[in-house]
Design a protein around this motif. Structure first.
Motif, PDB file in Angstrom:
ATOM      1  N   VAL A 333       0.841  -1.206   0.000  1.00  0.00           N
ATOM      2  CA  VAL A 333       0.000   0.000   0.000  1.00  0.00           C
ATOM      3  C   VAL A 333       0.869   1.246   0.000  1.00  0.00           C
ATOM      4  N   LYS A 334       1.890   1.259   0.857  1.00  0.00           N
ATOM      5  CA  LYS A 334       2.742   2.445   0.946  1.00  0.00           C
ATOM      6  C   LYS A 334       3.497   2.693  -0.360  1.00  0.00           C
ATOM      7  N   THR A 335       4.021   1.646  -0.942  1.00  0.00           N
ATOM      8  CA  THR A 335       4.757   1.807  -2.199  1.00  0.00           C
ATOM      9  C   THR A 335       3.845   2.341  -3.300  1.00  0.00           C
ATOM     10  N   ARG A 336       2.668   1.776  -3.413  1.00  0.00           N
ATOM     11  CA  ARG A 336       1.741   2.226  -4.456  1.00  0.00           C
ATOM     12  C   ARG A 336       1.301   3.664  -4.216  1.00  0.00           C
ATOM     13  N   LEU A 337       1.047   4.015  -2.964  1.00  0.00           N
ATOM     14  CA  LEU A 337       0.638   5.379  -2.638  1.00  0.00           C
ATOM     15  C   LEU A 337       1.752   6.367  -2.957  1.00  0.00           C
ATOM     16  N   GLN A 338       2.978   6.047  -2.581  1.00  0.00           N
ATOM     17  CA  GLN A 338       4.083   6.971  -2.830  1.00  0.00           C
ATOM     18  C   GLN A 338       4.377   7.109  -4.317  1.00  0.00           C
ATOM     19  N   ASP A 339       4.250   6.036  -5.074  1.00  0.00           N
ATOM     20  CA  ASP A 339       4.413   6.128  -6.534  1.00  0.00           C
ATOM     21  C   ASP A 339       3.355   7.062  -7.122  1.00  0.00           C
ATOM     22  N   GLU A 340       2.121   6.938  -6.638  1.00  0.00           N
ATOM     23  CA  GLU A 340       1.033   7.781  -7.137  1.00  0.00           C
ATOM     24  C   GLU A 340       1.251   9.236  -6.743  1.00  0.00           C
ATOM     25  N   LEU A 341       1.785   9.473  -5.538  1.00  0.00           N
ATOM     26  CA  LEU A 341       2.011  10.849  -5.094  1.00  0.00           C
ATOM     27  C   LEU A 341       3.138  11.509  -5.895  1.00  0.00           C
ATOM     28  N   ARG A 342       4.123  10.739  -6.306  1.00  0.00           N
ATOM     29  CA  ARG A 342       5.169  11.317  -7.156  1.00  0.00           C
ATOM     30  C   ARG A 342       4.588  11.785  -8.484  1.00  0.00           C
ATOM     31  N   ARG A 343       3.527  11.112  -8.932  1.00  0.00           N
ATOM     32  CA  ARG A 343       2.902  11.496 -10.196  1.00  0.00           C
ATOM     33  C   ARG A 343       2.081  12.782 -10.048  1.00  0.00           C
ATOM     34  N   VAL A 344       1.265  12.871  -9.014  1.00  0.00           N
ATOM     35  CA  VAL A 344       0.377  14.041  -8.871  1.00  0.00           C
ATOM     36  C   VAL A 344       1.066  15.193  -8.148  1.00  0.00           C
ATOM     37  N   MET A 345       2.201  14.913  -7.510  1.00  0.00           N
ATOM     38  CA  MET A 345       2.937  15.938  -6.771  1.00  0.00           C
ATOM     39  C   MET A 345       4.422  15.785  -7.087  1.00  0.00           C
ATOM     40  N   PRO A 346       4.808  16.056  -8.349  1.00  0.00           N
ATOM     41  CA  PRO A 346       6.187  15.782  -8.776  1.00  0.00           C
ATOM     42  C   PRO A 346       7.237  16.534  -7.966  1.00  0.00           C
ATOM     43  N   PRO A 352      -0.088  20.576  -4.540  1.00  0.00           N
ATOM     44  CA  PRO A 352      -1.240  20.908  -5.395  1.00  0.00           C
ATOM     45  C   PRO A 352      -2.472  21.172  -4.530  1.00  0.00           C
ATOM     46  N   ASP A 353      -3.488  21.760  -5.147  1.00  0.00           N
ATOM     47  CA  ASP A 353      -4.718  21.966  -4.392  1.00  0.00           C
ATOM     48  C   ASP A 353      -5.403  20.619  -4.160  1.00  0.00           C
ATOM     49  N   ALA A 354      -6.364  20.632  -3.234  1.00  0.00           N
ATOM     50  CA  ALA A 354      -7.015  19.378  -2.837  1.00  0.00           C
ATOM     51  C   ALA A 354      -7.751  18.731  -3.999  1.00  0.00           C
ATOM     52  N   ASP A 355      -8.310  19.521  -4.894  1.00  0.00           N
ATOM     53  CA  ASP A 355      -9.030  18.944  -6.032  1.00  0.00           C
ATOM     54  C   ASP A 355      -8.094  18.139  -6.921  1.00  0.00           C
ATOM     55  N   THR A 356      -6.882  18.662  -7.132  1.00  0.00           N
ATOM     56  CA  THR A 356      -5.895  17.925  -7.926  1.00  0.00           C
ATOM     57  C   THR A 356      -5.506  16.634  -7.233  1.00  0.00           C
ATOM     58  N   LEU A 357      -5.292  16.716  -5.921  1.00  0.00           N
ATOM     59  CA  LEU A 357      -4.939  15.514  -5.167  1.00  0.00           C
ATOM     60  C   LEU A 357      -6.065  14.491  -5.204  1.00  0.00           C
ATOM     61  N   LYS A 358      -7.311  14.969  -5.087  1.00  0.00           N
ATOM     62  CA  LYS A 358      -8.451  14.053  -5.086  1.00  0.00           C
ATOM     63  C   LYS A 358      -8.665  13.388  -6.440  1.00  0.00           C
ATOM     64  N   SER A 359      -8.047  13.930  -7.487  1.00  0.00           N
ATOM     65  CA  SER A 359      -8.167  13.306  -8.807  1.00  0.00           C
ATOM     66  C   SER A 359      -7.376  12.007  -8.882  1.00  0.00           C
ATOM     67  N   SER A 360      -6.496  11.794  -7.907  1.00  0.00           N
ATOM     68  CA  SER A 360      -5.739  10.545  -7.840  1.00  0.00           C
ATOM     69  C   SER A 360      -6.647   9.452  -7.298  1.00  0.00           C
ATOM     70  N   ALA A 361      -6.947   8.471  -8.118  1.00  0.00           N
ATOM     71  CA  ALA A 361      -7.868   7.407  -7.714  1.00  0.00           C
ATOM     72  C   ALA A 361      -7.336   6.655  -6.501  1.00  0.00           C
ATOM     73  N   TYR A 362      -6.034   6.397  -6.468  1.00  0.00           N
ATOM     74  CA  TYR A 362      -5.515   5.584  -5.366  1.00  0.00           C
ATOM     75  C   TYR A 362      -5.462   6.382  -4.064  1.00  0.00           C
ATOM     76  N   ALA A 466      -1.077  13.301   1.716  1.00  0.00           N
ATOM     77  CA  ALA A 466      -0.236  13.566   0.543  1.00  0.00           C
ATOM     78  C   ALA A 466       1.104  14.177   0.940  1.00  0.00           C
ATOM     79  N   MET A 467       1.072  15.172   1.808  1.00  0.00           N
ATOM     80  CA  MET A 467       2.317  15.840   2.192  1.00  0.00           C
ATOM     81  C   MET A 467       3.235  14.917   2.983  1.00  0.00           C
ATOM     82  N   LEU A 468       2.680  14.158   3.918  1.00  0.00           N
ATOM     83  CA  LEU A 468       3.518  13.300   4.744  1.00  0.00           C
ATOM     84  C   LEU A 468       4.169  12.190   3.928  1.00  0.00           C
ATOM     85  N   PHE A 469       3.405  11.517   3.071  1.00  0.00           N
ATOM     86  CA  PHE A 469       3.947  10.341   2.388  1.00  0.00           C
ATOM     87  C   PHE A 469       4.635  10.679   1.072  1.00  0.00           C
ATOM     88  N   ARG A 470       4.487  11.903   0.595  1.00  0.00           N
ATOM     89  CA  ARG A 470       5.315  12.341  -0.539  1.00  0.00           C
ATOM     90  C   ARG A 470       6.674  12.824  -0.054  1.00  0.00           C
TER      91      ARG A 470
END
Length: 517
Positions: A333-346, A352-362, A466-470
């Protein structure tokens, strides 16, 4: 002297006769007498207090009630005039929606002594009036407009993590997240953060206050006069008679002083034109609303502020702390979440704003699963209908206290397979199954009494995770899930075992030195 003995003889005859009549009426002639349940429940509500105070680790009625449903079925009589129903299909019948009239029972509404707030409104129509005045303040649009405040408070949370990373210390997650959410709520609602976060002593005192309040809950629920009476007594006397109650009374008094200061400032010259240029503030929203003037006195708005501060901070911070555990406890779970956060929060430094973060399905799935598995509010929700209701073959007359526990639904294996497992991927399905799970995601309540702060809570949780795990990686420190994470005591909000030393993590990587690239 003969008259004296005659009076006593009469009392000795009348009192047992009256008690016998009450017992027989409640057991055999009451409209609820045909509903299954323990006999003691039909006689008195104090049996619940006995279970909460003296059985096991304390506050065990939540689990005891589950056992009653296992024995008696989906409807159980749990008080002289109360039934509890455990049937997800009936949630919307009880909690209803537009056009449904339901009063809240005082045993929940008044337990914290905030009878003048929206949460404390027993009457359906009074609740609707008070809620309509503050609802725009908690709308998605209003939350969006103040998102920068939440991000600023989250940056302070990251400073705490940075300090632990540099020193090698561990972070007390439950205490720290409570301090963070309290500051976030205070900043959003009052435009004035308490700045508890960063002050370790103050953070621990604030957490300790909730622990003391929880210990008083079983008694306060039965004796609703305790908190109002305590206000009439000198604080020094209350601290002697009931030290566990003193912290709650102090918060009441502090909130009343704050509300009075704001009320007096507004009354002595602040105009609506000036106010419109100021930052959003709950007190201002109420004073500028169309509520009648008697609902705008500083005592009432203090109750409103108290409810938001206590409920908004403690509930959401608990979800956040459990999310931190579950993410760190499952490497996949952690690996998948962090990979996804690198994508939406390079860029880890740019949030990013919360709407952008919420666009991440995972990420969205992680937040939903965190809300579901913790479900925070574990107390049953007692309502009173103005009309007769029917469940199965049982008629429930108008005025009957009917309660349900939404948290049971969130752990129902028929809706959420393996409900005690943290599985964000369950939310990545589509179609009918997703619609069913969303339909029963009742962590914030449903119907007319649903939590007003849902948009704020979800936005804050999303930004925080998002901030903690990115930015960081963590390891769990001496954490035992059964002792430190799983609920074993159930008040309004579930908590871990009394012998838990807390829940700790240690940051092992940081974005600042490039180890989280």
């Amino acid at each position: 002297m003969a008259i004296y003995y005659s009076v006593w003889a009469l009392l000795l005859l009348v009192i047992p006769t009256a008690l016998a009549f009450i017992i027989l009426q409640r057991l055999y002639a009451h409209p609820l007498s045909n509903i299954p349940g323990p006999r003691i429940a039909a006689l008195t509500t104090w049996w619940e207090t006995y279970i909460d105070v003296f059985q096991g680790a304390g506050s065990q009625f939540y689990s005891h009630l589950r056992g009653l449903h296992d024995k008696h079925g989906p409807i159980v009589r749990i008080g002289p005039n109360e039934v509890h129903i455990s049937d997800p299909e009936w949630l919307r019948t009880l909690f209803g929606g537009p056009g449904t009239v339901r009063d809240k029972h005082p045993s929940l509404a008044h337990v914290a002594g905030s009878s003048m707030g929206t949460f404390g409104a027993v009457d359906h129509f009074q609740h609707r009036q008070r809620r309509s005045a503050v609802a725009p303040f908690f709308s998605k649009r209003a939350v969006k407009a103040t998102e920068a405040r939440v991000q600023a408070i989250a940056e302070r949370l990251c400073h705490e993590v940075d300090h632990c990373y540099k020193t090698g210390d561990s972070l007390n997650v439950r205490v720290t997240t409570l301090a963070w959410f309290t500051d976030a709520v205070a900043c959003y609602v009052f435009d004035d953060p308490d700045e508890i976060l960063g002050d370790q002593e103050l953070s621990e005192q604030w957490y300790g206050m909730f622990e003391k309040m929880r210990g008083m809950y079983p008694l306060m629920k039965q004796a609703l006069w305790i908190v109002p009476l305590s206000f009439q007594l000198p604080p020094q006397l209350v601290s002697i008679l009931s030290p566990n109650l003193s912290p709650l009374l102090k918060v009441h008094r502090d909130m009343t002083e704050q509300a009075k200061f704001f009320f007096d400032a507004r009354r002595h010259g602040m105009t609506k034109e000036t106010a419109s240029e100021e930052s959003p503030n709950l007190f201002r929203a109420i004073l500028d609303s169309k509520l009648p003037e008697e609902d705008k006195n500083y005592h009432r708005i203090a109750h409103e502020g108290l409810e938001v501060l206590l409920a908004g901070s403690n509930t959401t911070s608990k979800v956040m702390s459990r999310a931190i555990f579950h993410i760190n406890n499952d490497a996949a779970v952690k690996t998948r979440l962090q990979d996804e956060l690198r994508r939406v929060m390079p860029d880890a430094g740019v949030v990013p704003d919360a709407d952008t973060l919420k666009s991440s399905a995972y990420l969205n799935a992680v937040i939903k699963e965190s809300v579901r598995i913790d479900h925070t509010f574990v107390n049953r929700d007692p309502l009173v209908a103005h009309e007769d209701l029917v469940y199965a073959q049982y008629r429930l007359p108008a005025g009957t206290i009917i309660s349900m526990t939404p948290g049971y639904t969130l752990h129902d294996p028929r809706i959420y397979p393996k409900p005690l497992s943290f599985r964000p991927e369950r939310w990545l399905v589509e179609g009918e199954k997703l619609a069913q799970m969303d339909h029963y995601l009742t962590a914030f309540g449903i119907g007319n009494r649903a939590c007003l702060g849902q948009a704020f809570a979800i936005s804050t949780l999303t930004i925080g995770v998002a901030m903690l795990f990115r930015r960081y990686d963590f390891e769990l420190v001496d954490t035992i899930e059964e002792r430190d994470i799983m609920n074993s005591r159930w008040w309004i909000i579930g908590e871990a075992a009394a012998d838990s030393p807390g829940f700790f993590v240690r940051p092992t990587k940081s974005w600042r030195d490039g180890s989280m690239a």
